[in-house]
Design a protein around this motif. Structure first.
Motif, mmCIF file in Angstrom:
data_model
loop_
_atom_site.group_PDB
_atom_site.id
_atom_site.type_symbol
_atom_site.label_atom_id
_atom_site.label_comp_id
_atom_site.label_asym_id
_atom_site.label_seq_id
_atom_site.Cartn_x
_atom_site.Cartn_y
_atom_site.Cartn_z
ATOM 1 N N ILE A 53 0.863 -1.174 0.000
ATOM 2 C CA ILE A 53 0.000 0.000 0.000
ATOM 3 C C ILE A 53 0.903 1.229 0.000
ATOM 4 O O ILE A 53 1.784 1.355 0.851
ATOM 5 C CB ILE A 53 -0.907 0.050 1.246
ATOM 6 N N LYS A 54 0.710 2.120 -0.950
ATOM 7 C CA LYS A 54 1.541 3.319 -1.051
ATOM 8 C C LYS A 54 0.831 4.486 -0.358
ATOM 9 O O LYS A 54 -0.305 4.816 -0.694
ATOM 10 C CB LYS A 54 1.808 3.647 -2.516
ATOM 11 N N VAL A 55 1.524 5.116 0.581
ATOM 12 C CA VAL A 55 0.920 6.149 1.421
ATOM 13 C C VAL A 55 1.768 7.419 1.419
ATOM 14 O O VAL A 55 2.986 7.365 1.579
ATOM 15 C CB VAL A 55 0.777 5.647 2.876
ATOM 16 N N SER A 56 1.126 8.559 1.244
ATOM 17 C CA SER A 56 1.829 9.845 1.387
ATOM 18 C C SER A 56 1.620 10.364 2.801
ATOM 19 O O SER A 56 0.531 10.268 3.363
ATOM 20 C CB SER A 56 1.300 10.867 0.370
ATOM 21 N N THR A 57 2.683 10.902 3.388
ATOM 22 C CA THR A 57 2.612 11.452 4.740
ATOM 23 C C THR A 57 3.615 12.586 4.866
ATOM 24 O O THR A 57 4.522 12.714 4.042
ATOM 25 C CB THR A 57 2.878 10.350 5.788
ATOM 26 N N ALA A 58 3.466 13.401 5.897
ATOM 27 C CA ALA A 58 4.324 14.586 6.034
ATOM 28 C C ALA A 58 5.707 14.251 6.563
ATOM 29 O O ALA A 58 6.715 14.746 6.080
ATOM 30 C CB ALA A 58 3.662 15.611 6.942
ATOM 31 N N GLY A 59 5.766 13.429 7.608
ATOM 32 C CA GLY A 59 7.053 13.099 8.220
ATOM 33 C C GLY A 59 7.604 14.205 9.091
ATOM 34 O O GLY A 59 8.721 14.091 9.606
ATOM 35 N N ASN A 89 -2.273 -8.148 5.316
ATOM 36 C CA ASN A 89 -1.176 -8.957 4.751
ATOM 37 C C ASN A 89 -0.432 -8.205 3.654
ATOM 38 O O ASN A 89 -0.054 -8.776 2.623
ATOM 39 C CB ASN A 89 -1.708 -10.289 4.213
ATOM 40 N N LEU A 90 -0.233 -6.918 3.886
ATOM 41 C CA LEU A 90 0.480 -6.075 2.935
ATOM 42 C C LEU A 90 1.588 -5.306 3.649
ATOM 43 O O LEU A 90 1.587 -5.191 4.873
ATOM 44 C CB LEU A 90 -0.487 -5.065 2.296
ATOM 45 N N LYS A 91 2.519 -4.802 2.876
ATOM 46 C CA LYS A 91 3.532 -3.897 3.401
ATOM 47 C C LYS A 91 3.083 -2.477 3.082
ATOM 48 O O LYS A 91 2.242 -2.255 2.209
ATOM 49 C CB LYS A 91 4.894 -4.172 2.759
ATOM 50 N N VAL A 92 3.627 -1.502 3.795
ATOM 51 C CA VAL A 92 3.273 -0.116 3.517
ATOM 52 C C VAL A 92 4.523 0.643 3.095
ATOM 53 O O VAL A 92 5.594 0.486 3.682
ATOM 54 C CB VAL A 92 2.610 0.556 4.742
ATOM 55 N N GLU A 93 4.382 1.416 2.036
ATOM 56 C CA GLU A 93 5.489 2.215 1.503
ATOM 57 C C GLU A 93 5.116 3.687 1.646
ATOM 58 O O GLU A 93 4.167 4.160 1.034
ATOM 59 C CB GLU A 93 5.727 1.868 0.036
ATOM 60 N N PHE A 94 5.880 4.402 2.480
ATOM 61 C CA PHE A 94 5.588 5.812 2.733
ATOM 62 C C PHE A 94 6.395 6.722 1.812
ATOM 63 O O PHE A 94 7.578 6.492 1.581
ATOM 64 C CB PHE A 94 5.913 6.175 4.183
ATOM 65 N N THR A 95 5.740 7.757 1.317
ATOM 66 C CA THR A 95 6.412 8.828 0.590
ATOM 67 C C THR A 95 6.135 10.125 1.332
ATOM 68 O O THR A 95 4.969 10.489 1.535
ATOM 69 C CB THR A 95 5.909 8.948 -0.856
ATOM 70 N N GLU A 96 7.183 10.806 1.758
ATOM 71 C CA GLU A 96 7.013 12.042 2.512
ATOM 72 C C GLU A 96 6.909 13.231 1.561
ATOM 73 O O GLU A 96 7.702 13.362 0.627
ATOM 74 C CB GLU A 96 8.172 12.224 3.483
ATOM 75 N N MET A 97 5.919 14.071 1.820
ATOM 76 C CA MET A 97 5.698 15.241 0.968
ATOM 77 C C MET A 97 4.866 16.267 1.707
ATOM 78 O O MET A 97 4.302 15.990 2.770
ATOM 79 C CB MET A 97 4.997 14.824 -0.328
ATOM 80 N N LEU A 103 -2.862 15.198 -2.512
ATOM 81 C CA LEU A 103 -4.016 14.856 -3.334
ATOM 82 C C LEU A 103 -3.620 14.685 -4.795
ATOM 83 O O LEU A 103 -4.194 13.861 -5.513
ATOM 84 C CB LEU A 103 -5.099 15.926 -3.195
ATOM 85 N N THR A 104 -2.620 15.450 -5.214
ATOM 86 C CA THR A 104 -2.091 15.276 -6.574
ATOM 87 C C THR A 104 -1.518 13.881 -6.744
ATOM 88 O O THR A 104 -1.697 13.238 -7.786
ATOM 89 C CB THR A 104 -1.004 16.325 -6.874
ATOM 90 N N ALA A 105 -0.838 13.401 -5.710
ATOM 91 C CA ALA A 105 -0.266 12.052 -5.745
ATOM 92 C C ALA A 105 -1.360 10.997 -5.816
ATOM 93 O O ALA A 105 -1.211 9.979 -6.512
ATOM 94 C CB ALA A 105 0.611 11.831 -4.514
ATOM 95 N N LEU A 106 -2.475 11.242 -5.129
ATOM 96 C CA LEU A 106 -3.614 10.322 -5.225
ATOM 97 C C LEU A 106 -4.199 10.336 -6.633
ATOM 98 O O LEU A 106 -4.471 9.285 -7.218
ATOM 99 C CB LEU A 106 -4.714 10.730 -4.241
ATOM 100 N N ASP A 107 -4.389 11.529 -7.169
ATOM 101 C CA ASP A 107 -4.991 11.668 -8.499
ATOM 102 C C ASP A 107 -4.169 10.978 -9.580
ATOM 103 O O ASP A 107 -4.716 10.410 -10.528
ATOM 104 C CB ASP A 107 -5.141 13.149 -8.854
#
Length: 295
Positions: A53-59, A89-97, A103-107
C-alpha cells in the motif's frame, strides 16, 4: 506516556495533512457511482499483487508523522497505517511530501492513501473517499505566555499575525477572523515558536492535542502557552483515498474497526498522545466559526 524525543523540534505541528478538519467514512452517491465495482476490485487486486500500500505522509508532524531519534518514520498516523497493512497482509510504503502534493499524488496514482483529511462540506470533499475517523479533536491557539499576544477571545484575532500552512482550515479560520496571514511550508515547531516569541507572528491556530504536546515539550525554551478555554470547531481526522479504490477503503475500514474493537487503536493513541485517547470525541465548550465562505 510519550517519552520526550531529542529530535521532536524537527516535527512541525502546523503544516501537515492531518490538520485539515476531517469527515466520516461514509461516501456520497456520487462517489459510489463514479467507479464500477469491477474497476474498484481490479484496483484492489493490483495492490494485493504488488503486496504494497503506497501512502503519502508529512514526516514532520510530532506525534502523528515524524522521525524518531534513530531517524525512523513513526507516529500515530504512521503506526495506524503499519498495523492496517499488517492486518491486510500487505507492506506499507511511505512517501514524505507537503500538503499540496498529497491529493495530486492520489490523483496520479502515485499513492493509494493520503495522510490528508478533508472537511466534510469542502469543495473537494466528494472528489475523494474517506476512511473511518481515527482522531477526534478541536481547534485551539498558541500565544505568547507573557501577554496572551493580546488575545482573550476569538474576536481578538482580528489584526493579529497568524502563522500556519496554506490551504489548512486553521488558516481559513484566521482569515475569516481578519488576521494577517503569515504562511509557512512544512517547517518545524522550532521555527513557528521562535517567530511567535520574537513577534514575527502573534498566534498559531491549530489542533488542540498537537499543540498541547508541543507546548509541553517547549515550555522550558519558549514563553508560549495554549490560550485556555478559547476553543472552536470540533472535528475528526481520517485518511483520503481516490474514488477508484472503494474496495481498498472498505478493507481499510474493516481493519480499523477491528483495531478499535480490540483496543489496538486506543493503545496506539495513548502511546503517542501522552496517555490520551483521541479515538473518541470529548465534550469541550467550543465556538463555531463558519469558514464555508472562505477560499
Amino acid at each position: 506516556m510519550v517519552k520526550p524525543m531529542k529530535k521532536w523540534m524537527k516535527a512541525g505541528f502546523v503544516a501537515v495533512a492531518t490538520l485539515l478538519a476531517a469527515c466520516g467514512a461514509n461516501t456520497t452517491k456520487t462517489q459510489e457511482t463514479t467507479v464500477s465495482v469491477s474497476d474498484a476490485q481490479a484496483n484492489w487486486d493490483k495492490i494485493v499483487e504488488s503486496g504494497v500500500i503506497k501512502v503519502s505522509t508529512a514526516g514532520t508532524l510530532y506525534p502523528q508523522s515524524f522521525h524518531n531519534d534513530n531517524n525512523e518514520l513513526t507516529g500515530y498516523d504512521v503506526e495506524i497505517m503499519k498495523e492496517v497493512a499488517k492486518r491486510l497482509n500487505l507492506k506499507v510504503e511511505f512517501t514524505e511530501m507537503g500538503v499540496d502534493g498529497m491529493l495530486t499524488a492520489l490523483d496520479s496514482g502515485m499513492t493509494d492513501i493520503a495522510n490528508y483529511s478533508i472537511e466534510e462540506g469542502a469543495k473537494n470533499f466528494d472528489d475523494y473517499l474517506h476512511t473511518t475517523p481515527h482522531k477526534y479533536s478541536f481547534t485551539s491557539m498558541v500565544v505568547r505566555g507573557s501577554d496572551n499576544s493580546g488575545i482573550h477571545s476569538w474576536a481578538d484575532v482580528k489584526g493579529k499575525k497568524a502563522a500556519g500552512a496554506a490551504s489548512t482550515n486553521y488558516m481559513k479560520i484566521a482569515k475569516k477572523l481578519g488576521a494577517e496571514l503569515v504562511v509557512y511550508d512544512n517547517v518545524t515547531n522550532d521555527v513557528y515558536m521562535s517567530d511567535l516569541v520574537n513577534g514575527r507572528t502573534d498566534v498559531i491556530i491549530n489542533d488542540y492535542y498537537l499543540q498541547s504536546i508541543a507546548v509541553a515539550f517547549a515550555k522550558d525554551k519558549y514563553d508560549i502557552k495554549i490560550n485556555e478555554g478559547v476553543y472552536a470547531n470540533p472535528y475528526s481526522s481520517s485518511f483520503s483515498i481516490s474514488l477508484n479504490n472503494t474496495v481498498l477503503r472498505d478493507k481499510f475500514n474493516e481493519a480499523m474497526d477491528a483495531m478499535k474493537k480490540d483496543g489496538t487503536l486506543k493503545k496506539i493513541s495513548e502511546k503517542f498522545f501522552a496517555g490520551q485517547d483521541v479515538t473518541e470525541p470529548k465534550e469541550f465548550k467550543t465556538e463555531k466559526i463558519d469558514i464555508s465562505d472562505v477560499d
